[in-house]
Design a protein around this motif. Structure first.
Motif, PDB file in Angstrom:
ATOM      1  N   LYS A  45     -10.264  -1.230  -0.357  1.00 45.83           N
ATOM      2  CA  LYS A  45     -11.313  -0.666  -1.198  1.00 45.83           C
ATOM      3  C   LYS A  45     -12.544  -0.248  -0.398  1.00 45.83           C
ATOM      4  CE  LYS A  45     -14.191  -1.565  -5.279  1.00 45.83           C
ATOM      5  NZ  LYS A  45     -14.456  -2.463  -6.425  1.00 45.83           N
ATOM      6  N   TYR A  46     -12.910  -1.047   0.599  1.00 44.39           N
ATOM      7  CA  TYR A  46     -14.214  -0.865   1.230  1.00 44.39           C
ATOM      8  C   TYR A  46     -14.163  -0.271   2.638  1.00 44.39           C
ATOM      9  CZ  TYR A  46     -16.078  -3.575  -2.641  1.00 44.39           C
ATOM     10  OH  TYR A  46     -16.438  -4.002  -3.893  1.00 44.39           O
ATOM     11  N   GLY A  47     -12.967  -0.145   3.220  1.00 44.00           N
ATOM     12  CA  GLY A  47     -12.881   0.459   4.536  1.00 44.00           C
ATOM     13  C   GLY A  47     -13.119  -0.528   5.664  1.00 44.00           C
ATOM     14  N   VAL A  48     -13.169  -0.009   6.899  1.00 41.70           N
ATOM     15  CA  VAL A  48     -13.224  -0.831   8.104  1.00 41.70           C
ATOM     16  C   VAL A  48     -14.612  -0.768   8.742  1.00 41.70           C
ATOM     17  CG1 VAL A  48     -10.757  -0.586   8.541  1.00 41.70           C
ATOM     18  CG2 VAL A  48     -12.345   1.093   9.488  1.00 41.70           C
ATOM     19  N   THR A  49     -14.775  -1.506   9.832  1.00 37.94           N
ATOM     20  CA  THR A  49     -16.074  -1.631  10.498  1.00 37.94           C
ATOM     21  C   THR A  49     -16.710  -0.280  10.799  1.00 37.94           C
ATOM     22  OG1 THR A  49     -15.516  -3.778  11.461  1.00 37.94           O
ATOM     23  CG2 THR A  49     -17.229  -2.514  12.560  1.00 37.94           C
ATOM     24  N   ALA A  50     -15.910   0.683  11.256  1.00 39.55           N
ATOM     25  CA  ALA A  50     -16.455   1.986  11.650  1.00 39.55           C
ATOM     26  C   ALA A  50     -17.259   2.645  10.539  1.00 39.55           C
ATOM     27  CB  ALA A  50     -15.326   2.912  12.091  1.00 39.55           C
TER      28      ALA A  50
ATOM     29  N   ASP B 109      -3.451  -0.811   2.674  1.00 40.73           N
ATOM     30  CA  ASP B 109      -3.659   0.302   3.604  1.00 40.73           C
ATOM     31  C   ASP B 109      -2.552   0.405   4.646  1.00 40.73           C
ATOM     32  OD1 ASP B 109      -4.331  -1.788   5.309  1.00 40.73           O
ATOM     33  OD2 ASP B 109      -6.482  -1.407   5.216  1.00 40.73           O
ATOM     34  N   GLY B 110      -1.430  -0.272   4.416  1.00 35.53           N
ATOM     35  CA  GLY B 110      -0.259  -0.114   5.273  1.00 35.53           C
ATOM     36  C   GLY B 110      -0.343  -0.805   6.616  1.00 35.53           C
ATOM     37  N   ASN B 111      -1.323  -1.692   6.794  1.00 33.41           N
ATOM     38  CA  ASN B 111      -1.510  -2.348   8.093  1.00 33.41           C
ATOM     39  C   ASN B 111      -0.712  -3.649   8.133  1.00 33.41           C
ATOM     40  OD1 ASN B 111      -4.523  -3.113  10.067  1.00 33.41           O
ATOM     41  ND2 ASN B 111      -2.364  -3.131  10.622  1.00 33.41           N
ATOM     42  N   THR B 112       0.382  -3.643   8.897  1.00 30.99           N
ATOM     43  CA  THR B 112       1.255  -4.816   8.981  1.00 30.99           C
ATOM     44  C   THR B 112       0.964  -5.625  10.232  1.00 30.99           C
ATOM     45  OG1 THR B 112       3.034  -3.718  10.231  1.00 30.99           O
ATOM     46  CG2 THR B 112       3.053  -3.488   7.824  1.00 30.99           C
ATOM     47  N   HIS B 113       1.173  -6.941  10.106  1.00 33.16           N
ATOM     48  CA  HIS B 113       1.031  -7.846  11.248  1.00 33.16           C
ATOM     49  C   HIS B 113       2.333  -8.630  11.444  1.00 33.16           C
ATOM     50  CE1 HIS B 113      -3.132  -6.875  11.653  1.00 33.16           C
ATOM     51  NE2 HIS B 113      -3.484  -7.426  10.518  1.00 33.16           N
TER      52      HIS B 113
ATOM     53  N   GLY C 245      -3.699   4.901  -9.320  1.00 29.39           N
ATOM     54  CA  GLY C 245      -5.127   5.075  -9.165  1.00 29.39           C
ATOM     55  C   GLY C 245      -5.952   3.804  -9.191  1.00 29.39           C
ATOM     56  N   HIS C 246      -5.320   2.659  -9.119  1.00 27.03           N
ATOM     57  CA  HIS C 246      -6.066   1.408  -9.086  1.00 27.03           C
ATOM     58  C   HIS C 246      -6.759   1.250  -7.735  1.00 27.03           C
ATOM     59  CE1 HIS C 246      -4.571  -0.092 -12.908  1.00 27.03           C
ATOM     60  NE2 HIS C 246      -3.353   0.297 -12.554  1.00 27.03           N
ATOM     61  N   THR C 247      -7.905   0.583  -7.752  1.00 27.10           N
ATOM     62  CA  THR C 247      -8.640   0.321  -6.511  1.00 27.10           C
ATOM     63  C   THR C 247      -8.913  -1.172  -6.400  1.00 27.10           C
ATOM     64  OG1 THR C 247      -9.718   2.478  -6.759  1.00 27.10           O
ATOM     65  CG2 THR C 247     -10.619   0.990  -5.106  1.00 27.10           C
ATOM     66  N   PRO C 248      -7.918  -1.940  -5.986  1.00 32.43           N
ATOM     67  CA  PRO C 248      -8.136  -3.376  -5.835  1.00 32.43           C
ATOM     68  C   PRO C 248      -9.080  -3.673  -4.676  1.00 32.43           C
ATOM     69  CG  PRO C 248      -5.971  -2.750  -5.005  1.00 32.43           C
ATOM     70  CD  PRO C 248      -6.549  -1.529  -5.638  1.00 32.43           C
ATOM     71  N   SER C 249      -9.762  -4.802  -4.752  1.00 24.83           N
ATOM     72  CA  SER C 249     -10.636  -5.197  -3.647  1.00 24.83           C
ATOM     73  C   SER C 249      -9.833  -5.772  -2.493  1.00 24.83           C
ATOM     74  CB  SER C 249     -11.681  -6.205  -4.123  1.00 24.83           C
ATOM     75  OG  SER C 249     -11.063  -7.297  -4.788  1.00 24.83           O
ATOM     76  N   LEU C 250      -8.608  -6.177  -2.761  1.00 21.44           N
ATOM     77  CA  LEU C 250      -7.663  -6.501  -1.688  1.00 21.44           C
ATOM     78  C   LEU C 250      -6.256  -6.418  -2.254  1.00 21.44           C
ATOM     79  CD1 LEU C 250      -6.277  -9.629  -1.836  1.00 21.44           C
ATOM     80  CD2 LEU C 250      -8.624 -10.250  -1.362  1.00 21.44           C
ATOM     81  N   LEU C 251      -5.320  -6.139  -1.377  1.00 20.05           N
ATOM     82  CA  LEU C 251      -3.909  -6.055  -1.736  1.00 20.05           C
ATOM     83  C   LEU C 251      -3.128  -6.505  -0.512  1.00 20.05           C
ATOM     84  CD1 LEU C 251      -1.935  -5.282  -3.972  1.00 20.05           C
ATOM     85  CD2 LEU C 251      -1.987  -2.925  -3.132  1.00 20.05           C
ATOM     86  N   GLU C 252      -2.725  -7.775  -0.528  1.00 20.51           N
ATOM     87  CA  GLU C 252      -2.169  -8.424   0.655  1.00 20.51           C
ATOM     88  C   GLU C 252      -0.754  -8.907   0.411  1.00 20.51           C
ATOM     89  OE1 GLU C 252      -3.987  -9.040   3.741  1.00 20.51           O
ATOM     90  OE2 GLU C 252      -5.162  -7.461   2.821  1.00 20.51           O
TER      91      GLU C 252
END
Length: 455
Positions: free
Chosen positions: A155-160, A372-376, A243-250
């Motif tokens: 929802k809020y983006g990254v440090t940059a 956001d598709g970022n896997t670890h 169109g949902h905008t969750p504050s996190l989706l983990e």
């Protein structure tokens, strides 16, 4: 060595210099395993901009490499020392210089801990969104160096997206000011963004102007269990498509869930193949969670449980935050990957990672910023076993190759450092690397800043 120490002492207080080899050795590396690290000549802990400038002027005069460091929580070897270098640890520059509710900015030194800043701005009704899993210990300077993300990125983006301006000490000791304090500005090239994610290879960040947001309502979390990772990824796609905008989706796979339970007795459902956590900090989070719950059920969720209150929500988030630490307890060593793919390819990424784990006969747990598709993917192995160590490295490379094949990137938030130098070249291509080297040479013609990293 004696000349170096003599010149450093001329502009630094005695307590800012560490020369004891047993102590300097503890500053030689970050949290990344299997990344080479050298032996520093000295560790310097400055408290002022002028002291940082003195270090860089000395280093330039004597042609001594300098490795900038924050809290050393990084996972790519970007903070690892090189032989004979000055380790420049910025953790003592830890002042919050200003918080402005009107301008919605904070001005901070690089050693400020992420969680400390977050709590300080909360007292003014403001919010600093980037929250890496190590937020209780990692520093803002380190977050800027690696362009860190966190659980809130969907929802809020990254440090940059929150760094408006910087003060940077260049390799020759000059002080550069970039960016602005204003809500917008397009004066000249965006040098601020250039420094974000540069891993200390272009200059030393000594001050940052950070954008803040109004503090949102306290979020509520929903937990959904799935019979397969594919079903969980299908739910992610449905949530975003609607169109949902969750504050996190983990997302946490079965291996990760079991590791967290084993370490902290969190009581997470071990029968699930994938656990999806979705949160909303909207005015009516229960309505949003209900809508998302229906989408999860349609994607095949076997259980959908919304948290009853913020305290229960926070427990679920703690479980997610400790995922990487928990996976480190599965075997004697881990290699933590950081591949980001388009959301539409998330299912293929997880399926491919599972196939790689089977091919190499290894345990690979996956937690992900699914929104956001970022896997670890975390490769767990016995570092005392040479063959298993070899297979671990091969599987790590196979995961990065898979990410690129799926249209992704080799790092979403951990950076390149030492660990992924070869893969950065593959992702950027020959022309891309050539241009990036040219930029490095313009800022650091002697190659003194964090040598051996990135390229």
């Amino acid at each position: 060595m004696s000349d170096l120490l003599e010149r450093l002492r001329a502009g630094l207080p005695p307590e800012a210099l560490i020369t004891d080899p047993d102590v300097t050795a503890s500053y030689a590396h970050d949290m990344a395993g299997f990344c080479e690290a050298g032996t520093p000549a000295v560790v310097v802990l400055p408290r002022t901009v002028e002291q940082v400038q003195h270090v860089m002027r000395t280093a330039t005069a004597l042609r001594v490499p300098v490795v900038p460091q924050g809290a050393r929580t990084g996972l790519s070897g970007a903070a690892n020392a090189s032989d004979g270098c000055i380790v420049l640890s910025l953790v003592k520059m830890d002042r919050i210089l200003e918080i402005s509710p009107v301008d919605r900015i904070a001005v901070v030194e690089p050693g400020v801990v992420n969680a400390v800043l977050s709590r300080a701005v909360n007292e003014h009704g403001l919010y600093y969104p980037p929250d890496p899993s190590s937020w209780e210990t990692c520093t803002i300077g380190g977050n800027i160096g690696t362009a860190s993300g966190g659980l809130c990125c969907v929802k809020y983006g990254v440090t940059a997206e929150y760094v408006l301006g910087l003060e940077v000490v260049l390799a020759d000791g000059r002080l550069l000011t970039t960016g602005r304090r204003t809500a917008k500005g397009v004066a000249g090239y965006d040098l601020t963004r250039l420094f974000v994610g540069s891993e200390g290879s272009l200059g030393i960040v000594v001050k940052a102007v950070l954008a803040l947001k109004p503090q949102p309502p306290q979020q509520l979390v929903l937990a959904a269990e799935f019979p397969s990772a594919a079903a969980a990824c299908d739910a992610v796609c449905r949530i975003m498509e609607r169109g949902h905008t969750p504050s996190l989706l983990e997302l946490m796979d079965r291996t990760t869930v079991r590791a967290v339970n084993a370490m902290a007795s969190m009581g997470l459902p071990e029968t699930t193949e994938a656990l999806l956590l979705c949160a909303f900090d909207t005015p009516d989070p229960l309505a949003d969670l209900a809508a998302v719950g229906e989408l999860c059920a349609a994607a095949g969720a076997t259980e959908v449980v919304p948290a009853d209150n913020p305290a229960e929500s926070e427990l679920l988030l703690q479980a997610r935050r400790m995922s990487l630490t928990a996976l480190e307890t599965v075997k004697s060593a881990t290699m933590i990957d950081d591949v980001c793919v388009p959301r539409s390819q998330l299912g293929a990424m997880l399926a491919g990672t599972a196939a790689i784990a089977e091919e190499y006969g290894l345990t690979i747990g996956v937690c992900a910023h699914a929104g956001d598709g970022n896997t670890h993917p975390v490769v767990c192995f016995d570092h005392h076993d040479p063959d298993e160590s070899r297979r671990a490295r091969a599987s790590f490379d196979a995961i990065m190759a898979l990410g690129l094949e799926l249209g992704g990137t080799i790092t979403g938030e951990h950076g390149v450092g030492v660990l992924k130098k070869e893969w950065l070249a593959r992702e950027l291509g020959e022309t891309g690397v050539e241009l990036q080297r040219s930029i490095k040479a313009a800022f650091d013609p002697l190659g003194l800043l964090n040598p051996g990293k990135l390229f």
